[in-house]
Design a protein around this motif. Structure first.
Motif, PDB file in Angstrom:
ATOM      1  N   ALA A  60      10.483   3.766  -6.537  1.00 14.96           N
ATOM      2  CA  ALA A  60       9.199   3.089  -6.360  1.00 14.96           C
ATOM      3  C   ALA A  60       9.305   1.609  -6.710  1.00 14.96           C
ATOM      4  CB  ALA A  60       8.132   3.751  -7.220  1.00 14.96           C
ATOM      5  N   PRO A  61       8.536   0.754  -6.011  1.00 14.03           N
ATOM      6  CA  PRO A  61       8.546  -0.675  -6.334  1.00 14.03           C
ATOM      7  C   PRO A  61       8.139  -0.922  -7.780  1.00 14.03           C
ATOM      8  CG  PRO A  61       7.339  -0.258  -4.299  1.00 14.03           C
ATOM      9  CD  PRO A  61       7.638   1.077  -4.915  1.00 14.03           C
ATOM     10  N   VAL A  72       6.169   9.315  -4.965  1.00 14.93           N
ATOM     11  CA  VAL A  72       5.215   8.209  -4.932  1.00 14.93           C
ATOM     12  C   VAL A  72       4.918   7.917  -3.463  1.00 14.93           C
ATOM     13  CG1 VAL A  72       4.953   5.739  -5.423  1.00 14.93           C
ATOM     14  CG2 VAL A  72       6.036   7.238  -7.103  1.00 14.93           C
ATOM     15  N   LEU A  73       3.640   7.678  -3.153  1.00 13.07           N
ATOM     16  CA  LEU A  73       3.239   7.299  -1.805  1.00 13.07           C
ATOM     17  C   LEU A  73       3.007   5.797  -1.766  1.00 13.07           C
ATOM     18  CD1 LEU A  73       2.229   7.818   1.098  1.00 13.07           C
ATOM     19  CD2 LEU A  73      -0.038   8.279   0.117  1.00 13.07           C
ATOM     20  N   VAL A  74       3.737   5.108  -0.893  1.00 11.37           N
ATOM     21  CA  VAL A  74       3.531   3.683  -0.642  1.00 11.37           C
ATOM     22  C   VAL A  74       2.838   3.595   0.709  1.00 11.37           C
ATOM     23  CG1 VAL A  74       4.612   1.425  -0.347  1.00 11.37           C
ATOM     24  CG2 VAL A  74       5.605   3.088  -1.951  1.00 11.37           C
ATOM     25  N   ARG A  75       1.642   3.031   0.719  1.00 11.36           N
ATOM     26  CA  ARG A  75       0.808   3.054   1.920  1.00 11.36           C
ATOM     27  C   ARG A  75       0.260   1.665   2.191  1.00 11.36           C
ATOM     28  NH1 ARG A  75      -5.060   5.560   2.258  1.00 11.36           N
ATOM     29  NH2 ARG A  75      -5.197   6.137   4.429  1.00 11.36           N
ATOM     30  N   ALA A  91      -4.203  -3.874   2.818  1.00 16.65           N
ATOM     31  CA  ALA A  91      -4.025  -3.328   1.470  1.00 16.65           C
ATOM     32  C   ALA A  91      -2.722  -2.551   1.360  1.00 16.65           C
ATOM     33  CB  ALA A  91      -5.198  -2.411   1.114  1.00 16.65           C
ATOM     34  N   ARG A  92      -2.146  -2.622   0.180  1.00 13.23           N
ATOM     35  CA  ARG A  92      -0.998  -1.788  -0.165  1.00 13.23           C
ATOM     36  C   ARG A  92      -1.361  -1.012  -1.415  1.00 13.23           C
ATOM     37  NH1 ARG A  92       5.069  -3.546  -0.416  1.00 13.23           N
ATOM     38  NH2 ARG A  92       4.890  -2.701   1.665  1.00 13.23           N
ATOM     39  N   SER A  93      -1.222   0.306  -1.323  1.00 15.37           N
ATOM     40  CA  SER A  93      -1.407   1.147  -2.504  1.00 15.37           C
ATOM     41  C   SER A  93      -0.099   1.862  -2.796  1.00 15.37           C
ATOM     42  CB  SER A  93      -2.544   2.155  -2.299  1.00 15.37           C
ATOM     43  OG  SER A  93      -2.272   3.002  -1.196  1.00 15.37           O
ATOM     44  N   ILE A  94       0.176   1.975  -4.073  1.00 16.08           N
ATOM     45  CA  ILE A  94       1.325   2.747  -4.540  1.00 16.08           C
ATOM     46  C   ILE A  94       0.742   3.816  -5.450  1.00 16.08           C
ATOM     47  CG2 ILE A  94       3.498   2.696  -5.806  1.00 16.08           C
ATOM     48  CD1 ILE A  94       3.656  -0.321  -5.038  1.00 16.08           C
ATOM     49  N   ILE A 161      -2.662   4.584  -9.513  1.00 17.94           N
ATOM     50  CA  ILE A 161      -2.559   3.819  -8.270  1.00 17.94           C
ATOM     51  C   ILE A 161      -2.502   2.326  -8.582  1.00 17.94           C
ATOM     52  CG2 ILE A 161      -3.682   3.284  -6.063  1.00 17.94           C
ATOM     53  CD1 ILE A 161      -5.194   6.004  -6.407  1.00 17.94           C
ATOM     54  N   SER A 162      -1.504   1.677  -8.024  1.00 23.55           N
ATOM     55  CA  SER A 162      -1.431   0.220  -8.028  1.00 23.55           C
ATOM     56  C   SER A 162      -1.942  -0.230  -6.667  1.00 23.55           C
ATOM     57  CB  SER A 162       0.017  -0.221  -8.234  1.00 23.55           C
ATOM     58  OG  SER A 162       0.143  -1.607  -8.041  1.00 23.55           O
ATOM     59  N   LEU A 163      -2.871  -1.185  -6.655  1.00 23.74           N
ATOM     60  CA  LEU A 163      -3.537  -1.561  -5.408  1.00 23.74           C
ATOM     61  C   LEU A 163      -3.598  -3.077  -5.277  1.00 23.74           C
ATOM     62  CD1 LEU A 163      -5.254  -0.620  -2.948  1.00 23.74           C
ATOM     63  CD2 LEU A 163      -7.238  -0.636  -4.476  1.00 23.74           C
TER      64      LEU A 163
END
Length: 188
Positions: A60-61, A72-75, A91-94, A161-163
């Motif tokens: 994961a980043p 982990v989902l990177v979206r 948007a980027r969510s991790i 979640i990191s957003l």
């Protein structure tokens, strides 16, 4: 590539004063951005998935999330106008999938439902910790100028979640102008 850490953070007050009340509200809201954005834009906002990857927690980043034991989902998504097709937000969510209900993770992978709507649907008690407002171009988008906000969302006591939500500056300025025009001048 959108950044996910706190680099390029500058003083939030300076970032906010460039925009009127609508731009400031969108950058500062701690609620469901998509619904508020749709209200100001005057059209339904849809999610256009740009990319998503499920990766191991160790891959994961780097960022504000603690290391994940599981996937982990990177979206990456655009929030766009249903009729205008205008991109209002990128948007980027991790997401640490172990920190959210399995059904919600599956819905994130398969649906076009906004993240905030899913959090409400699953009745999750979410605490949003703002990490900063960023100036510049956090995406590889050439000439477009962006202002972004980053947050860490915790479900219960677990960071989940990191957003990062990036707004084209011209969108924030146009929405402010539209509200002033419909009210016959500056908002009092």
């Amino acid at each position: 590539m959108m950044y996910t850490d706190s680099e390029h953070v500058s003083h939030p007050r300076r970032q906010l004063t460039r925009f009127g009340p609508v731009g400031q509200a969108l950058l500062m809201t701690d609620g469901t951005l998509t619904l508020l954005l749709g209200h100001f834009a005057g059209e339904r906002i849809i999610v256009d998935r740009l990319a998503q990857h499920v990766i191991s927690g160790t891959a994961a980043p780097q960022g504000p999330l603690p290391p994940a034991k599981g996937p982990v989902l990177v979206r990456d998504v655009d929030l766009a106008g249903e009729h205008s097709a205008r991109t209002y937000v990128r948007a980027r969510s991790i997401t640490r999938l172990e920190a959210i209900p399995t059904a919600m993770g599956e819905e994130l992978l398969t649906s076009r439902t906004p993240l905030g709507v899913l959090l409400n649907k699953y009745g999750l008690g979410v605490f949003r910790r703002p990490l900063g407002i960023h100036e510049g171009s956090p995406l590889d988008e050439g000439e477009v100028s962006w202002t972004s906000r980053s947050s860490l969302l915790s479900v219960g006591r677990s960071p989940a979640i990191s957003l990062v939500e990036a707004f084209p500056d011209n969108v924030l300025l146009d929405l402010d102008a539209a509200v002033r025009d419909t009210r016959g001048g500056d908002i009092q």
